[in-house]
Design an enzyme around this catalytic site. Sequence first.
Site, short mmCIF file in Angstrom:
data_model
loop_
_atom_site.label_atom_id
_atom_site.label_comp_id
_atom_site.label_asym_id
_atom_site.label_seq_id
_atom_site.Cartn_x
_atom_site.Cartn_y
_atom_site.Cartn_z
N SER A 132 0.82 -1.12 0.03
CA SER A 132 0.08 -0.02 0.12
C SER A 132 0.92 1.14 0.06
O SER A 132 2.23 1.15 0.31
CB SER A 132 -0.83 -0.17 1.26
OG SER A 132 -1.38 1.16 1.50
N TYR A 145 -2.50 -0.48 10.48
CA TYR A 145 -2.33 -0.73 8.93
C TYR A 145 -1.04 0.10 8.50
O TYR A 145 -0.05 -0.43 7.74
CB TYR A 145 -3.41 0.18 8.23
CG TYR A 145 -3.64 -0.15 6.86
CD1 TYR A 145 -4.11 -1.38 6.32
CD2 TYR A 145 -3.07 0.65 5.86
CE1 TYR A 145 -4.22 -1.75 4.97
CE2 TYR A 145 -3.40 0.30 4.31
CZ TYR A 145 -3.89 -0.78 4.09
OH TYR A 145 -4.11 -1.37 2.80
N LYS A 149 2.07 -2.32 7.07
CA LYS A 149 2.28 -2.25 5.63
C LYS A 149 3.81 -1.81 5.57
O LYS A 149 4.25 -2.32 4.55
CB LYS A 149 1.36 -1.42 5.05
CG LYS A 149 -0.15 -1.89 4.85
CD LYS A 149 -0.20 -2.81 4.00
CE LYS A 149 -1.62 -3.56 3.64
NZ LYS A 149 -1.59 -4.72 2.87
N1 LIG Z 1 -8.48 -0.50 -1.21
C1 LIG Z 1 -7.49 0.40 -1.24
O1 LIG Z 1 -7.86 1.71 -1.05
C2 LIG Z 1 -6.22 -0.20 -0.90
C3 LIG Z 1 -4.90 0.53 -1.10
C4 LIG Z 1 -3.79 0.28 -0.96
C5 LIG Z 1 -3.57 -1.10 -0.68
N2 LIG Z 1 -4.49 -1.92 -0.51
C6 LIG Z 1 -4.29 -3.30 -0.23
O2 LIG Z 1 -4.68 -4.27 -1.37
C7 LIG Z 1 -5.09 -5.38 -0.90
C8 LIG Z 1 -6.63 -6.02 -1.42
O3 LIG Z 1 -7.48 -5.19 -0.68
P1 LIG Z 1 -8.89 -4.73 -1.10
O4 LIG Z 1 -9.11 -3.00 -1.17
O5 LIG Z 1 -9.06 -5.49 -2.41
O6 LIG Z 1 -9.70 -5.32 -0.12
P2 LIG Z 1 -11.07 -5.75 0.09
O7 LIG Z 1 -11.54 -5.76 1.39
O8 LIG Z 1 -11.96 -5.04 -0.84
O9 LIG Z 1 -10.88 -7.44 -0.52
C9 LIG Z 1 -10.08 -8.36 0.27
C10 LIG Z 1 -10.31 -9.69 0.12
O10 LIG Z 1 -9.30 -10.42 0.84
C11 LIG Z 1 -10.13 -11.27 1.60
N3 LIG Z 1 -9.48 -11.57 3.05
C12 LIG Z 1 -9.41 -10.76 3.86
N4 LIG Z 1 -8.77 -11.30 4.95
C13 LIG Z 1 -8.19 -12.49 4.29
C14 LIG Z 1 -7.41 -13.59 4.76
N5 LIG Z 1 -6.96 -13.71 6.17
N6 LIG Z 1 -6.98 -14.49 4.16
C15 LIG Z 1 -7.37 -14.68 2.87
N7 LIG Z 1 -8.29 -13.74 2.29
C16 LIG Z 1 -8.52 -12.82 3.04
C17 LIG Z 1 -11.66 -10.81 1.70
O11 LIG Z 1 -12.42 -11.87 1.94
C18 LIG Z 1 -11.70 -10.12 0.42
O12 LIG Z 1 -12.31 -11.02 -0.31
C19 LIG Z 1 -4.90 -5.66 0.66
O13 LIG Z 1 -3.64 -6.02 0.77
C20 LIG Z 1 -4.89 -4.20 0.96
O14 LIG Z 1 -4.13 -3.67 2.36
C21 LIG Z 1 -6.06 -1.43 -0.84
#
Ligand SMILES: NC(=O)c1ccc[n+]([C@@H]2O[C@H](COP(=O)([O-])OP(=O)(O)OC[C@H]3O[C@@H](n4cnc5c(N)ncnc54)[C@H](O)[C@@H]3O)[C@@H](O)[C@H]2O)c1
Length: 257
Positions: A132, A145, A149
């Site tokens: 992230s 977080y 991260k």
């Molecule tokens: N959305 C954002 O703004 C953003 C920004 C930067 C980084 N990220 C990172 O991107 C990645 C994906 O995030 P997203 O936004 O798609 O999130 P999301 O919450 O939309 O989807 C996450 C998915 O991961 C699954 N999940 C949660 N815990 C889990 C576990 N212990 N084992 C396996 N699966 C698990 C959930 O069921 C879900 O389907 C994460 O690492 C998040 O930190 C997201």
Amino acid sequence: MKRVVVTGAGGGIGAALARRFAADGAKVVVSDINPDAAGKTAAEINGIAVAADAASEEDVRNLVERAHAELGGIDLFCSNAGVLSAGDENTPDQQWERDFGVNVMSHVYVTRALLPKWLDSGEPKRLLITVSAAGLLTLLGSATYSVTKHAALAYAEWLRATYAHRGLIVQALCPQGVRTDMLTGGNARGSGSAALLSEGALEPSEVAELVAASVRENQFLILPHPEVAEYYRLRAADPDRWLGGMNKMQRGFEARK
Ligand SMILES: NC(=O)c1ccc[n+]([C@@H]2O[C@H](COP(=O)([O-])OP(=O)(O)OC[C@H]3O[C@@H](n4cnc5c(N)ncnc54)[C@H](O)[C@@H]3O)[C@@H](O)[C@H]2O)c1
């Protein structure tokens, strides 16, 4: 990339990555802690659903073995699952441990299971870690977080520095806001940064498009929001000024409450 595994692929960025690689002709193992969500994404792309908690070493070991058996090998592993909880120093220890498990130890477990198969195999192998921008900067409103991260990024750097000459290509995906449940859900709102991040938020499919292009290259950082590179430079060049700016933003959030 013909044989791909994606964790956290039941929704959000993970599902978009799975769809994007499948569109390129890859066979994809779609893993998620939520079996129904994994099954739904897998059904869309003729993939293979495997339910696994990314924070459980046993589940990750089983996932890697199953993917290896089904695909006949793994070319790209997207260690993408992650969680966000709002909070500060008073976040309960149990939550700190859970967030550390999903956001950091998941990547450690993946490499424990994969590297014996991957290192010195004669073919380049790719590990994409979804970090992230919070891993390069910080996320106001979520101590867990920000810390986890940073740790994930540190682990990705360590892997790359240690194993690059043995055929392992590690890349760190560091977006700011992406329109997923994580950004729109209660935890992000509680973190105070959601409104700000929503302004420049990208669609998961846009992030996946950039990843698909970036895995053909070898650059370590994948930055869907290019301005993050400049913030990262400012932070390194003048930490006091950068922290002063972040604190000003925090005061802005507090004034709006
Ligand atoms: N959305 C954002 O703004 C953003 C920004 C930067 C980084 N990220 C990172 O991107 C990645 C994906 O995030 P997203 O936004 O798609 O999130 P999301 O919450 O939309 O989807 C996450 C998915 O991961 C699954 N999940 C949660 N815990 C889990 C576990 N212990 N084992 C396996 N699966 C698990 C959930 O069921 C879900 O389907 C994460 O690492 C998040 O930190 C997201």
